[in-house]
Design a protein around this motif. Structure first.
Motif, PDB file in Angstrom:
ATOM      1  N   LEU A  72      38.553  43.945  37.695  1.00  0.00           N
ATOM      2  CA  LEU A  72      40.065  44.073  37.494  1.00  0.00           C
ATOM      3  C   LEU A  72      40.275  43.250  36.251  1.00  0.00           C
ATOM      4  O   LEU A  72      40.999  43.363  35.106  1.00  0.00           O
ATOM      5  CB  LEU A  72      40.515  43.574  38.600  1.00  0.00           C
ATOM      6  CG  LEU A  72      40.908  44.803  39.790  1.00  0.00           C
ATOM      7  CD1 LEU A  72      41.634  44.208  40.797  1.00  0.00           C
ATOM      8  CD2 LEU A  72      41.501  46.044  39.214  1.00  0.00           C
ATOM      9  N   ALA A  73      39.714  41.879  36.277  1.00  0.00           N
ATOM     10  CA  ALA A  73      40.021  40.971  35.091  1.00  0.00           C
ATOM     11  C   ALA A  73      39.541  41.517  33.889  1.00  0.00           C
ATOM     12  O   ALA A  73      39.976  41.434  32.782  1.00  0.00           O
ATOM     13  CB  ALA A  73      39.340  39.616  35.220  1.00  0.00           C
ATOM     14  N   VAL A  79      44.166  38.359  37.444  1.00  0.00           N
ATOM     15  CA  VAL A  79      43.705  38.097  39.036  1.00  0.00           C
ATOM     16  C   VAL A  79      42.988  36.947  38.530  1.00  0.00           C
ATOM     17  O   VAL A  79      42.436  36.581  37.650  1.00  0.00           O
ATOM     18  CB  VAL A  79      42.753  39.248  39.189  1.00  0.00           C
ATOM     19  CG1 VAL A  79      43.514  40.390  39.635  1.00  0.00           C
ATOM     20  CG2 VAL A  79      41.746  39.766  38.478  1.00  0.00           C
ATOM     21  N   PRO A  80      42.690  36.161  39.675  1.00  0.00           N
ATOM     22  CA  PRO A  80      41.849  34.865  39.571  1.00  0.00           C
ATOM     23  C   PRO A  80      40.419  34.953  39.664  1.00  0.00           C
ATOM     24  O   PRO A  80      39.989  35.286  40.778  1.00  0.00           O
ATOM     25  CB  PRO A  80      42.648  33.812  40.523  1.00  0.00           C
ATOM     26  CG  PRO A  80      43.072  34.813  41.715  1.00  0.00           C
ATOM     27  CD  PRO A  80      43.247  36.185  41.026  1.00  0.00           C
ATOM     28  N   ARG A  81      39.716  34.613  38.735  1.00  0.00           N
ATOM     29  CA  ARG A  81      38.295  34.720  38.899  1.00  0.00           C
ATOM     30  C   ARG A  81      37.483  33.557  39.337  1.00  0.00           C
ATOM     31  O   ARG A  81      38.343  32.340  39.420  1.00  0.00           O
ATOM     32  CB  ARG A  81      37.618  34.824  37.451  1.00  0.00           C
ATOM     33  CG  ARG A  81      37.843  35.887  36.614  1.00  0.00           C
ATOM     34  CD  ARG A  81      37.043  35.834  35.372  1.00  0.00           C
ATOM     35  NE  ARG A  81      37.508  37.014  34.364  1.00  0.00           N
ATOM     36  CZ  ARG A  81      36.586  37.960  34.074  1.00  0.00           C
ATOM     37  NH1 ARG A  81      35.445  37.997  34.453  1.00  0.00           N
ATOM     38  NH2 ARG A  81      37.123  38.716  33.200  1.00  0.00           N
ATOM     39  N   ALA A  82      36.680  33.570  40.134  1.00  0.00           N
ATOM     40  CA  ALA A  82      35.842  32.427  40.706  1.00  0.00           C
ATOM     41  C   ALA A  82      34.884  31.982  39.653  1.00  0.00           C
ATOM     42  O   ALA A  82      34.326  32.498  39.105  1.00  0.00           O
ATOM     43  CB  ALA A  82      35.077  32.658  42.066  1.00  0.00           C
ATOM     44  N   VAL A 206      54.706  40.369  36.436  1.00  0.00           N
ATOM     45  CA  VAL A 206      53.690  39.940  37.046  1.00  0.00           C
ATOM     46  C   VAL A 206      52.757  39.139  36.197  1.00  0.00           C
ATOM     47  O   VAL A 206      52.097  39.715  35.413  1.00  0.00           O
ATOM     48  CB  VAL A 206      53.009  41.230  37.869  1.00  0.00           C
ATOM     49  CG1 VAL A 206      51.621  40.706  38.679  1.00  0.00           C
ATOM     50  CG2 VAL A 206      53.974  42.099  38.649  1.00  0.00           C
ATOM     51  N   THR A 207      52.581  38.049  36.652  1.00  0.00           N
ATOM     52  CA  THR A 207      51.699  37.040  35.989  1.00  0.00           C
ATOM     53  C   THR A 207      50.467  36.649  36.866  1.00  0.00           C
ATOM     54  O   THR A 207      49.365  36.150  36.448  1.00  0.00           O
ATOM     55  CB  THR A 207      52.447  35.742  35.662  1.00  0.00           C
ATOM     56  OG1 THR A 207      52.803  35.129  37.148  1.00  0.00           O
ATOM     57  CG2 THR A 207      53.538  36.017  35.013  1.00  0.00           C
ATOM     58  N   ASP A 211      44.787  36.418  46.079  1.00  0.00           N
ATOM     59  CA  ASP A 211      44.156  36.662  47.817  1.00  0.00           C
ATOM     60  C   ASP A 211      43.571  37.923  48.141  1.00  0.00           C
ATOM     61  O   ASP A 211      44.251  38.686  48.993  1.00  0.00           O
ATOM     62  CB  ASP A 211      45.546  35.885  48.632  1.00  0.00           C
ATOM     63  CG  ASP A 211      45.071  35.415  50.094  1.00  0.00           C
ATOM     64  OD1 ASP A 211      43.781  35.313  50.270  1.00  0.00           O
ATOM     65  OD2 ASP A 211      46.038  34.909  50.647  1.00  0.00           O
ATOM     66  N   PHE A 212      42.525  38.215  47.625  1.00  0.00           N
ATOM     67  CA  PHE A 212      41.925  39.278  47.710  1.00  0.00           C
ATOM     68  C   PHE A 212      41.022  39.462  48.899  1.00  0.00           C
ATOM     69  O   PHE A 212      40.057  40.435  48.986  1.00  0.00           O
ATOM     70  CB  PHE A 212      41.172  39.961  46.389  1.00  0.00           C
ATOM     71  CG  PHE A 212      42.033  40.459  45.471  1.00  0.00           C
ATOM     72  CD1 PHE A 212      41.967  41.554  45.063  1.00  0.00           C
ATOM     73  CD2 PHE A 212      42.843  39.843  44.552  1.00  0.00           C
ATOM     74  CE1 PHE A 212      42.823  42.409  44.110  1.00  0.00           C
ATOM     75  CE2 PHE A 212      43.650  40.182  43.715  1.00  0.00           C
ATOM     76  CZ  PHE A 212      43.536  41.403  43.424  1.00  0.00           C
TER      77      PHE A 212
END
Length: 317
Positions: A72-73, A79-82, A206-207, A211-212
């Motif tokens: 998605l990124a 979305v927050p990557r690890a 939407v920023t 929590d996936f």
């Protein structure tokens, strides 16, 4: 998000030495949510989220979640990557738990979304489904419809300690949903938990989608039903103005058009979503350790939603 596993400053400082993201300045446990242990971490280089994965999240599922986020990124979704450490590994171990250091995204989560905010969130969900069409990862929905009857049995008559007659009420509703559950609808990778507190916003932008850790392969329209059941009601389960619920469906449809069969299935999918969250909240209500830094969520808020959906089958027309 929550805190079940406590991390000392010394352990966290040593953990950060694996990365090139600065030295520890401060860390604060995040009490919201119920699944994993989360900390807001500030370093000399910036702000991050530390997540330790608790028993409901299997370490074996983490590669699926992280691959979905990367997918998605790469397509421009917020979305927050690890973050990988110096050796390239994103999945670590800390205090005996699988753990990741995660990008921090700006924005705030909502407690009472407006029509415009609901529209933006639903469009983001539709775009997410569109861009996941070529994602090849798969994961069984461990909390899908097949799991609800066993979970009801595990809760048993203890449900009646939450509200008189609750077990029988859920048993009847579940039987109806099981009999009417749709077959043959389009499936794919879904979020499965896109509550307002998992969407970060600035105004109507939407920023962050976060929590996936319930993401899985399931009916796409079920993901929309989950979103409707969380966005179209207040925290106690009372319906918000009808325009908010309509915005969820029409915002999604604008980004990822619904088929007639998907739209027709939304009432039963929404009732199923209510049963799923009622049961998992009830299980947590009955079993959360007294000393856990976690905010328990009221199962009855989803009973009220279930009652509303049963009384308003025209809600998705």
């Amino acid at each position: 998000m929550a805190v079940y596993t406590h991390v000392s400053a010394e352990a966290l400082g040593a953990f950060l030495q694996r990365y090139d993201h600065g030295a520890l300045v401060s860390a604060k446990g995040i009490a919201e949510g119920v699944e994993n242990s989360n900390y807001l971490v500030d370093t000399t280089d910036g702000r991050f989220i530390l997540t330790l994965y608790e028993k409901r999240v299997s370490a074996g599922d983490l590669p699926f979640f992280l691959a979905m986020l990367d997918h998605l990124a790469d397509r421009g979704h917020p979305v927050p990557r690890a973050l990988p450490d110096r050796a390239g590994g994103a999945i670590q171990t800390l205090e005996g738990r699988p753990a990741c250091l995660i990008e921090f995204l700006s924005g705030v989560s909502l407690s009472r979304p407006t029509e415009g905010q609901a529209l933006a969130a639903a469009r983001a969900l539709g775009r997410m489904h569109r861009d996941l069409a070529d994602f090849t990862g798969t994961r069984l929905n461990a909390l899908g419809m097949a799991a609800w009857r066993p979970l009801l049995d595990q809760c048993g008559r203890s449900l009646d300690t939450i509200a008189s007659g609750l077990y029988d009420r859920v048993d009847r509703a579940l039987a109806q949903v099981e009999a009417a559950w749709p077959r043959g609808l389009a499936t794919g990778a879904i979020h499965a938990d896109l509550f307002p507190d998992n969407v970060l916003m600035l105004g109507e932008e939407v920023t962050g989608l976060i929590d996936f850790y319930f993401a899985c392969t399931d009916i796409r329209a079920y993901d929309l039903a989950v979103t409707h059941s969380s966005w179209a009601f207040d925290g106690k389960g009372a319906p918000l103005p009808p325009a908010v619920g309509r915005a969820i469906v029409e915002g999604y449809h604008a980004a990822h058009p619904l088929t007639d069969a998907e739209r027709a299935a939304l009432p039963v999918l929404a009732q199923g979503a209510c049963i799923r969250f009622l049961l998992t909240r009830a299980w947590d209500w009955l079993n959360t350790p007294a000393d856990a830094l976690v905010t328990r969520k009221d199962p009855l808020a989803y009973l009220r939603r279930l009652d509303w959906y049963e009384a308003h089958p025209e809600a998705f027309a």
